[in-house]
Design a protein around this motif. Structure first.
Motif, mmCIF file in Angstrom:
data_model
loop_
_atom_site.group_PDB
_atom_site.id
_atom_site.type_symbol
_atom_site.label_atom_id
_atom_site.label_comp_id
_atom_site.label_asym_id
_atom_site.label_seq_id
_atom_site.Cartn_x
_atom_site.Cartn_y
_atom_site.Cartn_z
ATOM 1 N N ASP A 278 26.939 60.917 40.678
ATOM 2 C CA ASP A 278 28.111 61.107 39.837
ATOM 3 C C ASP A 278 28.627 59.740 39.402
ATOM 4 O O ASP A 278 28.735 58.823 40.234
ATOM 5 N N VAL A 279 28.925 59.586 38.125
ATOM 6 C CA VAL A 279 29.315 58.295 37.566
ATOM 7 C C VAL A 279 30.682 58.402 36.899
ATOM 8 O O VAL A 279 30.925 59.312 36.103
ATOM 9 N N ILE A 280 31.549 57.468 37.241
ATOM 10 C CA ILE A 280 32.890 57.379 36.662
ATOM 11 C C ILE A 280 32.973 56.058 35.906
ATOM 12 O O ILE A 280 32.614 55.007 36.449
ATOM 13 N N VAL A 281 33.424 56.119 34.656
ATOM 14 C CA VAL A 281 33.459 54.939 33.793
ATOM 15 C C VAL A 281 34.884 54.682 33.330
ATOM 16 O O VAL A 281 35.573 55.603 32.890
ATOM 17 N N ASP A 282 35.308 53.437 33.424
ATOM 18 C CA ASP A 282 36.632 53.071 32.921
ATOM 19 C C ASP A 282 36.520 52.765 31.440
ATOM 20 O O ASP A 282 36.001 51.719 31.038
ATOM 21 N N ILE A 283 37.011 53.684 30.615
ATOM 22 C CA ILE A 283 36.965 53.531 29.159
ATOM 23 C C ILE A 283 38.362 53.326 28.585
ATOM 24 O O ILE A 283 38.564 53.436 27.372
ATOM 25 N N ARG A 284 39.333 52.983 29.451
ATOM 26 C CA ARG A 284 40.725 52.833 29.023
ATOM 27 C C ARG A 284 40.950 51.436 28.460
ATOM 28 O O ARG A 284 40.853 50.438 29.180
ATOM 29 N N LEU A 285 41.250 51.373 27.188
ATOM 30 C CA LEU A 285 41.482 50.078 26.540
ATOM 31 C C LEU A 285 42.641 49.350 27.210
ATOM 32 O O LEU A 285 43.713 49.925 27.408
ATOM 33 N N GLY A 286 42.429 48.106 27.574
ATOM 34 C CA GLY A 286 43.460 47.317 28.229
ATOM 35 C C GLY A 286 43.384 47.347 29.741
ATOM 36 O O GLY A 286 44.102 46.588 30.410
ATOM 37 N N SER A 287 42.522 48.171 30.300
ATOM 38 C CA SER A 287 42.382 48.226 31.752
ATOM 39 C C SER A 287 41.689 46.970 32.261
ATOM 40 O O SER A 287 40.755 46.460 31.622
ATOM 41 N N PRO A 288 42.094 46.454 33.419
ATOM 42 C CA PRO A 288 41.412 45.271 33.977
ATOM 43 C C PRO A 288 39.967 45.551 34.365
ATOM 44 O O PRO A 288 39.192 44.597 34.530
ATOM 45 N N THR A 289 39.586 46.816 34.487
ATOM 46 C CA THR A 289 38.198 47.138 34.806
ATOM 47 C C THR A 289 37.519 47.885 33.652
ATOM 48 O O THR A 289 36.571 48.640 33.862
ATOM 49 N N PHE A 290 37.987 47.652 32.423
ATOM 50 C CA PHE A 290 37.416 48.321 31.258
ATOM 51 C C PHE A 290 35.902 48.067 31.198
ATOM 52 O O PHE A 290 35.437 46.937 31.349
#
Length: 207
Positions: free
Chosen positions: A83-95
């Motif tokens: 299972d893969v979770i991706v940070d696609i939130r613009l401006g996130s420090p882990t984008f």
């Protein structure tokens, strides 16, 4: 039950305690109170999904507009997946960062995925069966996908020839989704989650 936050804010891994004897096994695979204590609010249960996939199938990377977003509690009840979770939130420090968790019918872990994060998985076995508890119902006009084989993401899928749906194969890259304004914004996701009521519902104004 052990709950730990992964390296992406809003993504959690849940490991249940299994009680077995010669008759079989029992466990609590979901506890709203323990999850709420860890993540800061309860998960509103609006829809339950089940998917079955053949070995080598990759599904994702899927996400929803925020608001309202769609938080998910995912576990594998048969077989195994990555299972893969991706940070696609613009401006996130882990984008652009991704985390992978093996979900299977041995350790029976689950993942909680907060609103605004991208989600996908790769089936490691035939008939890999996932169940999802979702905070909102399906909204086809507010749900999107990023190409799971995008070189910018460089997700290490454990499949020699990943099998994709027509929708996922035609999905935009992360850069294209960003340029077209599809991606959620980190600040908006934070504000939305912070504004959830004690019952897990959003405020009427969508905050």
């Amino acid at each position: 039950m052990k709950i730990r936050e992964l390296g992406i804010e809003g993504a959690w891994e849940i490991t249940p305690q299994q009680h077995g004897d010669p008759r079989g096994m029992f466990m609590e695979w979901y506890r709203f109170d323990k999850l709420a204590e860890a993540v800061g609010h309860p998960l509103r249960l609006a829809q339950g999904n089940l998917s079955v996939s053949s070995r080598g199938v990759v599904r994702g990377i899927h996400f929803a507009d925020v608001p309202p977003g769609q938080a998910k509690y995912v576990t594998c009840v048969r077989g195994a997946v990555v299972d893969v979770i991706v940070d696609i939130r613009l401006g996130s420090p882990t984008f652009g960062r991704w985390e992978a968790v093996r979900l299977d019918d041995v350790d029976r872990r689950a993942v909680y995925i907060s609103e605004g994060l991208g989600h996908g998985f790769c089936a490691l076995t035939d008939d890999a069966t996932l169940t999802y508890l979702c905070s909102t119902t399906y909204n086809p006009t507010g749900e999107h996908t990023v190409h799971p084989l995008d070189p910018e993401l460089a997700i290490e899928w454990p499949a020699e020839a990943p099998q994709l749906s027509a929708r996922d194969a035609a999905a935009p890259s992360l850069a294209q989704a960003r340029e077209s304004g599809l991606l959620p914004r980190y600040g908006a996701c934070q504000a939305f989650v912070a504004g959830l009521r004690p019952d897990g519902r959003a405020e009427p104004d969508g905050r």
